[in-house]
Design a protein around this motif. Structure first.
Motif, PDB file in Angstrom:
ATOM      1  N   ALA A  42      35.881  82.025  24.922  1.00  0.00           N
ATOM      2  CA  ALA A  42      37.261  81.925  24.380  1.00  0.00           C
ATOM      3  C   ALA A  42      38.300  81.562  25.381  1.00  0.00           C
ATOM      4  O   ALA A  42      38.082  82.047  26.612  1.00  0.00           O
ATOM      5  CB  ALA A  42      37.471  83.459  23.793  1.00  0.00           C
ATOM      6  N   CYS A  43      39.148  80.986  24.914  1.00  0.00           N
ATOM      7  CA  CYS A  43      40.267  80.544  25.757  1.00  0.00           C
ATOM      8  C   CYS A  43      41.196  81.513  26.249  1.00  0.00           C
ATOM      9  O   CYS A  43      41.563  82.664  25.296  1.00  0.00           O
ATOM     10  CB  CYS A  43      41.215  79.498  24.882  1.00  0.00           C
ATOM     11  N   SER A  44      41.341  81.473  27.292  1.00  0.00           N
ATOM     12  CA  SER A  44      42.077  82.890  27.910  1.00  0.00           C
ATOM     13  C   SER A  44      43.821  82.767  27.462  1.00  0.00           C
ATOM     14  O   SER A  44      44.258  83.591  27.460  1.00  0.00           O
ATOM     15  CB  SER A  44      42.333  82.768  29.351  1.00  0.00           C
ATOM     16  N   CYS A  46      45.038  80.811  24.221  1.00  0.00           N
ATOM     17  CA  CYS A  46      45.046  80.975  22.818  1.00  0.00           C
ATOM     18  C   CYS A  46      44.012  81.676  22.043  1.00  0.00           C
ATOM     19  O   CYS A  46      44.263  81.966  20.879  1.00  0.00           O
ATOM     20  CB  CYS A  46      45.329  79.526  22.054  1.00  0.00           C
ATOM     21  N   GLY A  47      42.908  81.815  22.786  1.00  0.00           N
ATOM     22  CA  GLY A  47      41.730  82.631  22.153  1.00  0.00           C
ATOM     23  C   GLY A  47      40.798  81.869  21.227  1.00  0.00           C
ATOM     24  O   GLY A  47      39.822  82.376  20.629  1.00  0.00           O
ATOM     25  N   THR A  48      40.939  80.414  21.364  1.00  0.00           N
ATOM     26  CA  THR A  48      40.236  79.478  20.572  1.00  0.00           C
ATOM     27  C   THR A  48      38.816  79.387  21.372  1.00  0.00           C
ATOM     28  O   THR A  48      38.552  79.409  22.535  1.00  0.00           O
ATOM     29  CB  THR A  48      40.769  78.136  20.585  1.00  0.00           C
ATOM     30  N   GLN A  49      37.839  79.610  20.368  1.00  0.00           N
ATOM     31  CA  GLN A  49      36.394  79.548  20.902  1.00  0.00           C
ATOM     32  C   GLN A  49      36.054  78.085  21.241  1.00  0.00           C
ATOM     33  O   GLN A  49      36.309  77.342  20.489  1.00  0.00           O
ATOM     34  CB  GLN A  49      35.548  80.029  19.870  1.00  0.00           C
ATOM     35  N   TYR A  63      39.912  77.870  29.707  1.00  0.00           N
ATOM     36  CA  TYR A  63      40.884  77.384  28.774  1.00  0.00           C
ATOM     37  C   TYR A  63      40.135  76.230  27.870  1.00  0.00           C
ATOM     38  O   TYR A  63      39.117  75.522  27.890  1.00  0.00           O
ATOM     39  CB  TYR A  63      41.994  76.759  29.286  1.00  0.00           C
ATOM     40  N   CYS A  64      40.896  76.276  26.548  1.00  0.00           N
ATOM     41  CA  CYS A  64      40.001  75.417  25.610  1.00  0.00           C
ATOM     42  C   CYS A  64      40.446  73.895  25.889  1.00  0.00           C
ATOM     43  O   CYS A  64      39.975  72.954  25.408  1.00  0.00           O
ATOM     44  CB  CYS A  64      40.723  75.648  24.174  1.00  0.00           C
ATOM     45  N   CYS A  68      46.454  74.280  27.445  1.00  0.00           N
ATOM     46  CA  CYS A  68      46.305  75.718  27.592  1.00  0.00           C
ATOM     47  C   CYS A  68      46.232  76.019  29.313  1.00  0.00           C
ATOM     48  O   CYS A  68      47.109  76.760  29.817  1.00  0.00           O
ATOM     49  CB  CYS A  68      45.366  76.282  26.978  1.00  0.00           C
TER      50      CYS A  68
END
Ligand SMILES: [Zn+2]
Length: 71
Positions: A42-44, A46-49, A63-64, A68
């Motif tokens: 998970a991106c720190s 935005c939370g995107t996997q 990060y994604c 980010c």
């Protein structure tokens, strides 16, 4: 009647093989599976996997994308 004398031994041999096969099968179920390389992180920001091969690591965080990580 040699066959009748050997028959019990033959059955024991078959049972022994079945137990050995069942044991190896159970062991393969119990043993931890190989660590998969396709792990999602998970991106720190935005939370995107994100796939771990695409993750941008910066200051210990993941990060994604560079967008980010630059915030
Ligand atoms: Zn992100």
């Amino acid at each position: 009647m040699l066959f009748l004398k050997l028959f019990p031994l033959f059955i024991i041999l078959i049972i022994f093989i079945l137990v050995a096969v069942a044991r190896s099968y159970m062991r393969s179920l119990i043993s931890p599976k190989e660590k998969k390389l396709d792990q999602m992180i998970a991106c720190s920001e935005c939370g995107t996997q994100v796939h771990e091969s695409l993750v941008v690591k910066k200051y210990g965080a993941s990060y994604c994308s560079k967008n980010c990580s630059s915030i």
